[in-house]
Structure formats: structure tokens, C-alpha cells
Design a protein around this motif. Sequence first.
Motif, PDB file in Angstrom:
ATOM      1  N   LEU A  22       1.070  -1.191   0.067  1.00  0.00           N
ATOM      2  CA  LEU A  22       0.117  -0.103   0.070  1.00  0.00           C
ATOM      3  C   LEU A  22       0.810   1.252   0.019  1.00  0.00           C
ATOM      4  O   LEU A  22       0.632   2.385  -0.543  1.00  0.00           O
ATOM      5  CB  LEU A  22      -0.963  -0.021   1.225  1.00  0.00           C
ATOM      6  CG  LEU A  22      -2.231  -0.997   1.283  1.00  0.00           C
ATOM      7  CD1 LEU A  22      -2.906  -0.748   2.507  1.00  0.00           C
ATOM      8  CD2 LEU A  22      -3.093  -0.619   0.065  1.00  0.00           C
ATOM      9  N   LEU A  23       2.008   1.278   0.805  1.00  0.00           N
ATOM     10  CA  LEU A  23       2.848   2.412   0.829  1.00  0.00           C
ATOM     11  C   LEU A  23       3.558   2.605  -0.683  1.00  0.00           C
ATOM     12  O   LEU A  23       3.688   3.792  -0.993  1.00  0.00           O
ATOM     13  CB  LEU A  23       3.904   2.060   1.845  1.00  0.00           C
ATOM     14  CG  LEU A  23       5.146   3.251   2.140  1.00  0.00           C
ATOM     15  CD1 LEU A  23       4.248   4.532   2.446  1.00  0.00           C
ATOM     16  CD2 LEU A  23       6.090   2.625   3.101  1.00  0.00           C
ATOM     17  N   CYS A  24       3.713   1.552  -1.172  1.00  0.00           N
ATOM     18  CA  CYS A  24       4.459   1.582  -2.611  1.00  0.00           C
ATOM     19  C   CYS A  24       3.451   2.301  -3.596  1.00  0.00           C
ATOM     20  O   CYS A  24       3.815   3.144  -4.419  1.00  0.00           O
ATOM     21  CB  CYS A  24       4.874   0.359  -3.247  1.00  0.00           C
ATOM     22  SG  CYS A  24       5.513   0.215  -4.745  1.00  0.00           S
ATOM     23  N   HIS A  25       2.198   1.973  -3.395  1.00  0.00           N
ATOM     24  CA  HIS A  25       1.269   2.285  -4.476  1.00  0.00           C
ATOM     25  C   HIS A  25       0.270   3.604  -3.995  1.00  0.00           C
ATOM     26  O   HIS A  25      -0.081   4.430  -4.884  1.00  0.00           O
ATOM     27  CB  HIS A  25       0.013   1.291  -4.670  1.00  0.00           C
ATOM     28  CG  HIS A  25       0.751  -0.024  -5.618  1.00  0.00           C
ATOM     29  ND1 HIS A  25       1.302  -1.047  -5.015  1.00  0.00           N
ATOM     30  CD2 HIS A  25       0.987  -0.219  -6.922  1.00  0.00           C
ATOM     31  CE1 HIS A  25       1.912  -2.049  -5.895  1.00  0.00           C
ATOM     32  NE2 HIS A  25       1.660  -1.290  -6.844  1.00  0.00           N
ATOM     33  N   MET A  26      -0.037   3.558  -2.844  1.00  0.00           N
ATOM     34  CA  MET A  26      -0.769   4.748  -2.242  1.00  0.00           C
ATOM     35  C   MET A  26      -0.115   6.049  -1.983  1.00  0.00           C
ATOM     36  O   MET A  26      -0.489   7.067  -1.748  1.00  0.00           O
ATOM     37  CB  MET A  26      -1.761   4.343  -1.129  1.00  0.00           C
ATOM     38  CG  MET A  26      -2.823   3.302  -1.587  1.00  0.00           C
ATOM     39  SD  MET A  26      -3.894   3.004  -0.224  1.00  0.00           S
ATOM     40  CE  MET A  26      -4.753   4.664   0.236  1.00  0.00           C
ATOM     41  N   LYS A  27       1.204   5.676  -1.661  1.00  0.00           N
ATOM     42  CA  LYS A  27       2.029   6.782  -1.391  1.00  0.00           C
ATOM     43  C   LYS A  27       1.889   7.446  -0.013  1.00  0.00           C
ATOM     44  O   LYS A  27       1.460   6.851   0.989  1.00  0.00           O
ATOM     45  CB  LYS A  27       2.574   7.682  -2.464  1.00  0.00           C
ATOM     46  CG  LYS A  27       3.301   6.753  -3.616  1.00  0.00           C
ATOM     47  CD  LYS A  27       3.237   7.457  -4.923  1.00  0.00           C
ATOM     48  CE  LYS A  27       3.875   6.675  -6.107  1.00  0.00           C
ATOM     49  NZ  LYS A  27       3.103   5.475  -6.346  1.00  0.00           N
ATOM     50  N   PHE A  28       2.375   8.771   0.054  1.00  0.00           N
ATOM     51  CA  PHE A  28       1.603   9.529   1.197  1.00  0.00           C
ATOM     52  C   PHE A  28       0.032   9.432   1.368  1.00  0.00           C
ATOM     53  O   PHE A  28      -0.267   9.796   2.510  1.00  0.00           O
ATOM     54  CB  PHE A  28       1.958  11.042   0.987  1.00  0.00           C
ATOM     55  CG  PHE A  28       1.170  11.814   0.160  1.00  0.00           C
ATOM     56  CD1 PHE A  28       0.232  12.559   0.000  1.00  0.00           C
ATOM     57  CD2 PHE A  28       1.819  11.850  -1.638  1.00  0.00           C
ATOM     58  CE1 PHE A  28      -0.710  13.186  -0.957  1.00  0.00           C
ATOM     59  CE2 PHE A  28       1.034  12.544  -2.339  1.00  0.00           C
ATOM     60  CZ  PHE A  28       0.037  13.116  -2.142  1.00  0.00           C
ATOM     61  N   GLY A  29      -0.806   9.057   0.315  1.00  0.00           N
ATOM     62  CA  GLY A  29      -1.981   9.047   0.526  1.00  0.00           C
ATOM     63  C   GLY A  29      -2.480   7.938   1.501  1.00  0.00           C
ATOM     64  O   GLY A  29      -3.791   8.019   2.088  1.00  0.00           O
ATOM     65  N   LEU A  30      -1.467   7.013   2.064  1.00  0.00           N
ATOM     66  CA  LEU A  30      -1.815   6.025   2.976  1.00  0.00           C
ATOM     67  C   LEU A  30      -2.192   6.709   4.101  1.00  0.00           C
ATOM     68  O   LEU A  30      -3.068   6.103   4.933  1.00  0.00           O
ATOM     69  CB  LEU A  30      -0.701   5.108   2.881  1.00  0.00           C
ATOM     70  CG  LEU A  30      -0.870   3.696   3.898  1.00  0.00           C
ATOM     71  CD1 LEU A  30      -2.063   3.005   3.401  1.00  0.00           C
ATOM     72  CD2 LEU A  30       0.539   2.976   4.066  1.00  0.00           C
ATOM     73  N   PHE A  31      -1.418   7.661   4.676  1.00  0.00           N
ATOM     74  CA  PHE A  31      -1.775   8.164   5.797  1.00  0.00           C
ATOM     75  C   PHE A  31      -3.045   8.843   5.989  1.00  0.00           C
ATOM     76  O   PHE A  31      -3.961   8.696   6.943  1.00  0.00           O
ATOM     77  CB  PHE A  31      -0.824   9.197   6.124  1.00  0.00           C
ATOM     78  CG  PHE A  31       0.655   8.562   6.469  1.00  0.00           C
ATOM     79  CD1 PHE A  31       1.072   8.128   7.635  1.00  0.00           C
ATOM     80  CD2 PHE A  31       1.604   8.360   5.417  1.00  0.00           C
ATOM     81  CE1 PHE A  31       2.255   7.445   7.704  1.00  0.00           C
ATOM     82  CE2 PHE A  31       2.712   7.758   5.411  1.00  0.00           C
ATOM     83  CZ  PHE A  31       3.106   7.424   6.934  1.00  0.00           C
ATOM     84  N   LEU A  32      -3.638   9.244   4.641  1.00  0.00           N
ATOM     85  CA  LEU A  32      -4.800   9.939   4.963  1.00  0.00           C
ATOM     86  C   LEU A  32      -5.816   8.734   4.574  1.00  0.00           C
ATOM     87  O   LEU A  32      -7.131   9.067   4.944  1.00  0.00           O
ATOM     88  CB  LEU A  32      -4.999  10.823   3.421  1.00  0.00           C
ATOM     89  CG  LEU A  32      -4.064  11.894   3.273  1.00  0.00           C
ATOM     90  CD1 LEU A  32      -4.217  12.661   1.992  1.00  0.00           C
ATOM     91  CD2 LEU A  32      -3.960  12.765   4.441  1.00  0.00           C
ATOM     92  N   PHE A  33      -5.511   7.651   4.143  1.00  0.00           N
ATOM     93  CA  PHE A  33      -6.387   6.516   4.210  1.00  0.00           C
ATOM     94  C   PHE A  33      -6.883   6.109   5.574  1.00  0.00           C
ATOM     95  O   PHE A  33      -8.027   5.673   5.859  1.00  0.00           O
ATOM     96  CB  PHE A  33      -5.836   5.349   3.342  1.00  0.00           C
ATOM     97  CG  PHE A  33      -6.617   4.133   3.380  1.00  0.00           C
ATOM     98  CD1 PHE A  33      -7.805   3.542   2.370  1.00  0.00           C
ATOM     99  CD2 PHE A  33      -6.075   3.246   4.280  1.00  0.00           C
ATOM    100  CE1 PHE A  33      -8.464   2.303   2.869  1.00  0.00           C
ATOM    101  CE2 PHE A  33      -6.683   1.906   4.321  1.00  0.00           C
ATOM    102  CZ  PHE A  33      -7.925   1.675   3.695  1.00  0.00           C
ATOM    103  N   PHE A  34      -5.883   6.113   6.384  1.00  0.00           N
ATOM    104  CA  PHE A  34      -6.212   5.687   7.838  1.00  0.00           C
ATOM    105  C   PHE A  34      -6.899   6.635   8.415  1.00  0.00           C
ATOM    106  O   PHE A  34      -7.642   6.660   9.379  1.00  0.00           O
ATOM    107  CB  PHE A  34      -4.750   5.283   8.503  1.00  0.00           C
ATOM    108  CG  PHE A  34      -4.110   4.270   8.056  1.00  0.00           C
ATOM    109  CD1 PHE A  34      -4.787   2.835   8.174  1.00  0.00           C
ATOM    110  CD2 PHE A  34      -2.855   4.067   7.777  1.00  0.00           C
ATOM    111  CE1 PHE A  34      -4.367   1.602   7.737  1.00  0.00           C
ATOM    112  CE2 PHE A  34      -2.310   2.800   7.257  1.00  0.00           C
ATOM    113  CZ  PHE A  34      -2.899   1.836   7.370  1.00  0.00           C
TER     114      PHE A  34
END
Length: 516
Positions: A446-458
Motif C-alpha cells: 500500500l505504501l508503494c502504491h498509495m504513497k503519502f495517501g496511505l496516511f490519509l486513508f487511515f
Amino acid sequence: MAGGAIVSTGPIKNYNGGMTAFVFITCVVAATGGLIFGYDLGISGGVTSMNEFLKKFFPSVYKRMNDDSIKQSQYCKFDSQLLTSFTSCLYLAALVASFFASAVTRIFGRKISMLIGGTVFLVGSIINGIASNVLMLIIGRLLLGVGVGFANQSVPVYLSEMAPAKVRGALNMGFQLAITIGILVANLVNYGTAQMKKNGWRWSLAIAAVPAVIMSVGSVLLPDTPNSLLERGHMEKAKSMLEKIRGTSEVDEEFQDLMDASQQSKMVEHPWRNITQPRYRPQLVMAILIPFFQQLTGINAIMFYAPVLFKTLGFGDNASLMSAVITGLVNVFATFVSIFTVDKYGRRFLFLEGGIQMIVCQILVGTLIGLKFGTTGEGSMSKGYSDLVLILICVYVAAFAWSWGPLGWLVPSEIFPLEIRSAGQAINVSVNMFFTFIIAQIFLNLLCHMKFGLFLFFAAWEIVMTIFIYFFLPETKNVPIEEMNRVWKQHWFWGKYIPDDAVAGGIQLSAGKSVA
């Protein structure tokens, strides 16, 4: 109240007796079961960031990290399904083990489950320490998972049953405190073993044997809870134990309520079937959604992969491990905040405050990382910028440590009636382990594909879970564990599911006799 006429449930009972030294000591010993879970959470991320370990077991990841000729996004350096399988397979094993642990806990008692958990975890830690190939690593991790499944199933229930209602929250949180101490110790061990020229990773994995021995020996010395003794037909022993843990012989009222609950429990031949009945709907929903939400806070992604994450964000090898130690320290001290406030301000307040704090921090961390690395993952952070990200992650960890961390284990363990308690806790643990497995398995991808957006996802999930708590979780502080149905009966939504005869103080037995 939704769902019909208001039913007078009467005042919540205050039983005689209180906190005794005996209860405190037994709860401290039992809570050490959290050490094995915490040590494992903390150790895997540090080990998987060690070059010697990667070179031996995951050479493709090692090559991506150290070969400058390979064009690789900063977000994707550690993305390997085999590497994440090493971390996540433990939680799949824990999920399966929790169902076996449920039967063992119900039939043989809570302490036998703890002993099994500690012993199997010990064997797993030895296999991991001497591992010579990936298969040995995976087998060792699976055995660790069985140990975690048994410990997480039995320890929170044991603590909730031993503790007086007025301090149940604080004593139960000893389990979460032990988890945070385990994480901190693991981070310190990783920092130390990373300085070794050879086999540092072996020491990191093998030292897991220490908390396993502590738990195994401790479980042998522990007494059984009155609830567990009653459940297995030892009436005199149960009353004697209740007098001992309450520090008074005037326990007739509480003992009668335990007897009523035990009698009702014995009428339930199939707790797994019964738990799906409408009368248990609130507890079942909480046992599923609370551990589900706990994992979607994103905390385990940070705890598993803290060194990897900090390395990804541009911290050096030692700096990433030290940053993980700092977050581990914050985790421990913030847990004390929860211990001292949970029985005063209540579960809901800590859930809501912690949720809001985590939302703000996740959004800020995602924004800062996005500004520096963008979507390409190229770039670097200055020391000041890195320190700011570290501070925000620490504030986030603190919020989790005094809210969703301990309360995610406390609330499910205290809300189930005795007749479905072991099944309810098994569901709680299995849901927790399943989503821990999912997050561990997919986080680096997820970190590879969503990048910084992963933190916004959480952050988005944290908004959902905070709204859920606000509307659907009633306050359970200072409520005796066998009186919990009164709380659900008074709730605007859940009240319609709780039949009048399920409220403690007027439990209808099958013979038609009402127990006052």
C-alpha cells in the motif's frame, strides 16, 4: 428509548470489598502475557530492516535497497510479499489458535490457556533464533502466532474477572502496558543487536524466549478466577477465591450474581450458536467492529515497520532504529495516562479524544510526506523536517496508546455475559488477528502504491470509527461485569435487543424462577 417502553433497570450495584495486594500482584503477573505480543510487534520491523538478515533471507530486497543503479521509488524499496509474509503469518496462526483457545479457556480455565500460549511461543522463539532458511523462519513465526492467540484470548478475560469493577479498567490495561513495554524492549534490543557485526538478528529473535518463560512460569503460579472455578463446578473454591480477592468475607451479593450468571451459562450448550441471537447483538457487533477499527487506525503498520518506515522517509540505519525506540517510549508513557484516567473519565471520553488526535496527526503526516516526496517518491527530508514528522508520529502514537490501544482489548473483554464470554473473546481476538494479518501483509505494498495517501486513508477510517463510538458505545466504567446488560438496556439503539429478563437482578431461569 428506541424499541418500546422504558424498562426500569435500577441502580448499578456496588459490591463489598475493593482492591487488594493479592489482586494487584496476580493481575501484574497475568498482564505479562502482553509482553510476548508486544515483543513480537516491535522486533519484526527492526529485524527486517537489518542488512545481514535481508542479505541472508531476502536478497532481492537487500539488492533494491543498496544498488544505486536500480531506479526505485523511495516508497517501494521494501515492497516484497515474501518479506511481509514473514511478519504477517504469525497473525494468521493466532487467528486460528484463538478458536482452540476459546474451548481450552472455557473447559480448563484461563491460566491453562496462558501456560499453553507461553510454552508454544517459547518453542517458536528458539526455532526463529536458530533459523537457517525462510521455511524455519515461517514455522517459528507460526508457533509464535499460536502463543499470541492463546495469550490474547485468555489474559484480558482473566484480568476483567479478577478486578473489582471500580478499577477494572486500570488493571485490565496492564495487558496493554505489557504490550507497550514489550514493543519498547524489542526496539531497544534491535538497536543494540544492529551494532553487532554478526548474527544480531538471531539474538533479536531468540530473546523472545525471555517473555515466553516469564508468562509460562507466571501462569503456573496464578490462581483461577472465581468465574472460571464456578464455570467448572468448584463452588466452594470459587467463593473462597472471591473472598480472597475482595479482601472481605461479605461477598454474598456478588457471589450470588456470579452463581446466577454461571447457572445461566450452563444452560447454553452452544455458545457459538447463541452468540448470534438478537439478545447478544450489541456485544457481538462490538467484538467485531472494535478490533476491526483498532487495526485500521494504522498503528500496527507503524509498530511493525517503524524502522522500515523511518528508513523509507530518509532516516539513516541507526537513526531509524532510534526513532522506533522514541516512539516505543512514548507508547509506554502514554499508556500510563490511560491507566490513571480510564476509570475516572470513562472509556468513551478516551476513545473520542484519542480518535480526534489521531485524525489530525495522520492528515498532517500525510501532507508533510506528500510535500517532500510527492507521488514519485523522489527527494529527501532535512533534519528539521524529519524531526517534525517524528514528533507528529509520536503524538499520534500517544493518542493511540491512551485510547484505541488499551480500550480495544478492555471493552470487548468486559461486556460479554459469562455464558458466551469465551466465544466472544475468541471472536474479538480472531478479528483483531485477521486484520492485523491483512495490514501487515499489504502495508508495504500500500505504501508503494498509495504513497503519502496511505496516511490519509487511515485518517478517513479514524473519522468513521470516532463517529461510531460517539453514537453506539455506551459508558461501561465502574459497572460490575455481571451487571453489564443494564448498560445496554438503557442505550437508545441497543436497548431494543436486550430482553427484560436479561437484566441482572431479575434473571429468569429456565425453571421459571426469578433470581433477585
